[in-house]
Design a protein around this motif. Structure first.
Motif, PDB file in Angstrom:
ATOM      1  N   TRP A   1       0.823  -1.207   0.000  1.00 32.40           N
ATOM      2  CA  TRP A   1       0.000   0.000   0.000  1.00 32.40           C
ATOM      3  C   TRP A   1       0.859   1.260   0.000  1.00 32.40           C
ATOM      4  O   TRP A   1       1.918   1.310   0.613  1.00 32.40           O
ATOM      5  CB  TRP A   1      -0.899   0.040   1.232  1.00 32.40           C
ATOM      6  CG  TRP A   1      -1.846  -1.113   1.357  1.00 32.40           C
ATOM      7  CD1 TRP A   1      -2.156  -2.038   0.397  1.00 32.40           C
ATOM      8  CD2 TRP A   1      -2.607  -1.477   2.510  1.00 32.40           C
ATOM      9  NE1 TRP A   1      -3.057  -2.950   0.873  1.00 32.40           N
ATOM     10  CE2 TRP A   1      -3.359  -2.644   2.173  1.00 32.40           C
ATOM     11  CE3 TRP A   1      -2.743  -0.944   3.799  1.00 32.40           C
ATOM     12  CZ2 TRP A   1      -4.212  -3.260   3.079  1.00 32.40           C
ATOM     13  CZ3 TRP A   1      -3.600  -1.559   4.694  1.00 32.40           C
ATOM     14  CH2 TRP A   1      -4.332  -2.707   4.332  1.00 32.40           C
ATOM     15  N   SER A   2       0.372   2.300  -0.664  1.00 32.96           N
ATOM     16  CA  SER A   2       1.046   3.599  -0.609  1.00 32.96           C
ATOM     17  C   SER A   2       0.128   4.703  -0.094  1.00 32.96           C
ATOM     18  O   SER A   2       0.607   5.687   0.469  1.00 32.96           O
ATOM     19  CB  SER A   2       1.602   3.987  -1.983  1.00 32.96           C
ATOM     20  OG  SER A   2       0.571   4.046  -2.944  1.00 32.96           O
ATOM     21  N   ARG A   3      -1.203   4.536  -0.270  1.00 35.54           N
ATOM     22  CA  ARG A   3      -2.156   5.508   0.270  1.00 35.54           C
ATOM     23  C   ARG A   3      -3.426   4.783   0.694  1.00 35.54           C
ATOM     24  O   ARG A   3      -3.894   3.878  -0.016  1.00 35.54           O
ATOM     25  CB  ARG A   3      -2.531   6.571  -0.767  1.00 35.54           C
ATOM     26  CG  ARG A   3      -1.500   7.653  -1.011  1.00 35.54           C
ATOM     27  CD  ARG A   3      -2.124   8.865  -1.704  1.00 35.54           C
ATOM     28  NE  ARG A   3      -2.980   8.470  -2.811  1.00 35.54           N
ATOM     29  CZ  ARG A   3      -4.046   9.163  -3.214  1.00 35.54           C
ATOM     30  NH1 ARG A   3      -4.388  10.274  -2.587  1.00 35.54           N
ATOM     31  NH2 ARG A   3      -4.765   8.760  -4.230  1.00 35.54           N
TER      32      ARG A   3
ATOM     33  N   THR B   1      -0.651   8.696   3.931  1.00 34.40           N
ATOM     34  CA  THR B   1       0.448   8.136   3.153  1.00 34.40           C
ATOM     35  C   THR B   1       1.069   6.997   3.936  1.00 34.40           C
ATOM     36  O   THR B   1       1.411   7.153   5.107  1.00 34.40           O
ATOM     37  CB  THR B   1       1.521   9.204   2.875  1.00 34.40           C
ATOM     38  OG1 THR B   1       0.957  10.231   2.065  1.00 34.40           O
ATOM     39  CG2 THR B   1       2.720   8.601   2.159  1.00 34.40           C
TER      40      THR B   1
ATOM     41  N   ASP C   1      -4.086   3.365  -3.261  1.00 30.81           N
ATOM     42  CA  ASP C   1      -2.965   3.005  -4.160  1.00 30.81           C
ATOM     43  C   ASP C   1      -2.157   1.893  -3.532  1.00 30.81           C
ATOM     44  O   ASP C   1      -1.950   1.896  -2.297  1.00 30.81           O
ATOM     45  CB  ASP C   1      -2.051   4.212  -4.403  1.00 30.81           C
ATOM     46  CG  ASP C   1      -2.774   5.347  -5.117  1.00 30.81           C
ATOM     47  OD1 ASP C   1      -3.295   5.118  -6.210  1.00 30.81           O
ATOM     48  OD2 ASP C   1      -2.809   6.452  -4.543  1.00 30.81           O
TER      49      ASP C   1
END
Length: 267
Positions: A191-193, A202, A267
């Motif tokens: 995961w990034s966001r 974030t 994301d």
């Protein structure tokens, strides 16, 4: 399966016992009230449960405009501190080689925490004049947490590590702020966001673990077999064999989160 928040925790004094929450306010420094106080030696060097495991038995409770200190055995007697009565004096504190201007809480607080730990030390506050930018994110601040405002962990990831470890592992050993359920084990690695309610976070980086996770809840003795650190090194570590568990988060705004809220992966 829906991903949701299972529990929320903050630690008013760095390394103290967790305070469990059903709802929390995310402010510019992370979870409101989290690690806004620091125990430091008389030279300003930060002190944690890595060297002083008794700190994990410190019962610190925030209230509007202050802090109550107590210990599991009642010695010394509880102390009520009011932020408005703190000294106007600031001193230099060092947290992981970062210098922070920290507000002195006063002689009563210093005497109490020194008696509690059995060594001369001082209690410091992240006051209005305090500042500590996040590394590589100068637009964001962190208080006295190790490096980032929030730590997320997953129950499924803990369950996965438990299958490889003979010792019973408690989530409390990893000292998270936000615990989630409903995802696959270690899905958070990709995961990034994420979004919780109206807040976007974030997912900054995985959290490298140290010997502190080998201290069982309310214990003063680290596990002689260094578990679950050894299990993490074997089953979930970086390319350099650094043990990893949980992810550092940075909130891109302020707002309320609560247990049961859905976590959406953006994301």
């Amino acid at each position: 399966m829906t991903i949701h928040i299972t529990s929320l925790h903050h630690y008013p004094v760095k390394s103290c016992a967790a305070v469990n929450l059903s709802r929390a306010w995310i402010d510019s420094l992370g979870l409101a009230g989290d690690r806004r106080y620091l125990v430091a030696d008389m030279d300003g060097n930060f002190m944690t449960a890595r060297k002083f495991p008794k700190l994990t038995t410190l019962l610190a409770t925030t209230f509007n405009g202050g802090l109550v200190l107590a210990s599991l055995d009642g010695t010394p007697a509880e102390l009520v501190l009011q932020e408005k009565e703190f000294s106007d004096s600031y001193t230099s504190a060092t947290v992981w080689k970062q210098n922070v201007s920290a507000q002195r809480c006063g002689s009563d607080a210093d005497a109490w925490i020194s008696e509690f730990l059995g060594t001369p030390c001082q209690l410091l506050f992240f006051g209005e004049q305090s500042s500590r930018p996040i590394k590589k994110r100068d637009d964001k601040q962190v208080s006295f947490a190790d490096g980032y405002p929030l730590l997320l962990t997953s129950t499924s990831s803990l369950d996965s590590i438990q299958t490889h470890c003979d010792n019973e592992i408690h989530m409390a050993q990893f000292r998270p702020n936000i615990v989630i359920s409903g995802s696959d084990a270690f899905a958070e690695d990709g995961w990034s966001r994420i979004r919780v309610g109206e807040l976007i976070f974030t997912v900054h980086s995985p959290c490298e673990r140290c010997k502190l996770i080998t201290l069982p809840p309310r214990s003063l003795t680290f596990d002689k077999g260094l578990e679950p650190l050894r299990t993490l090194i074997k089953h979930h570590s970086s390319e350099k064999r650094a043990p990893l568990f949980g992810h550092n988060l940075i909130a891109e705004g302020t707002g309320i989160i609560e247990v049961g809220m859905t976590v959406e992966v953006l994301d």
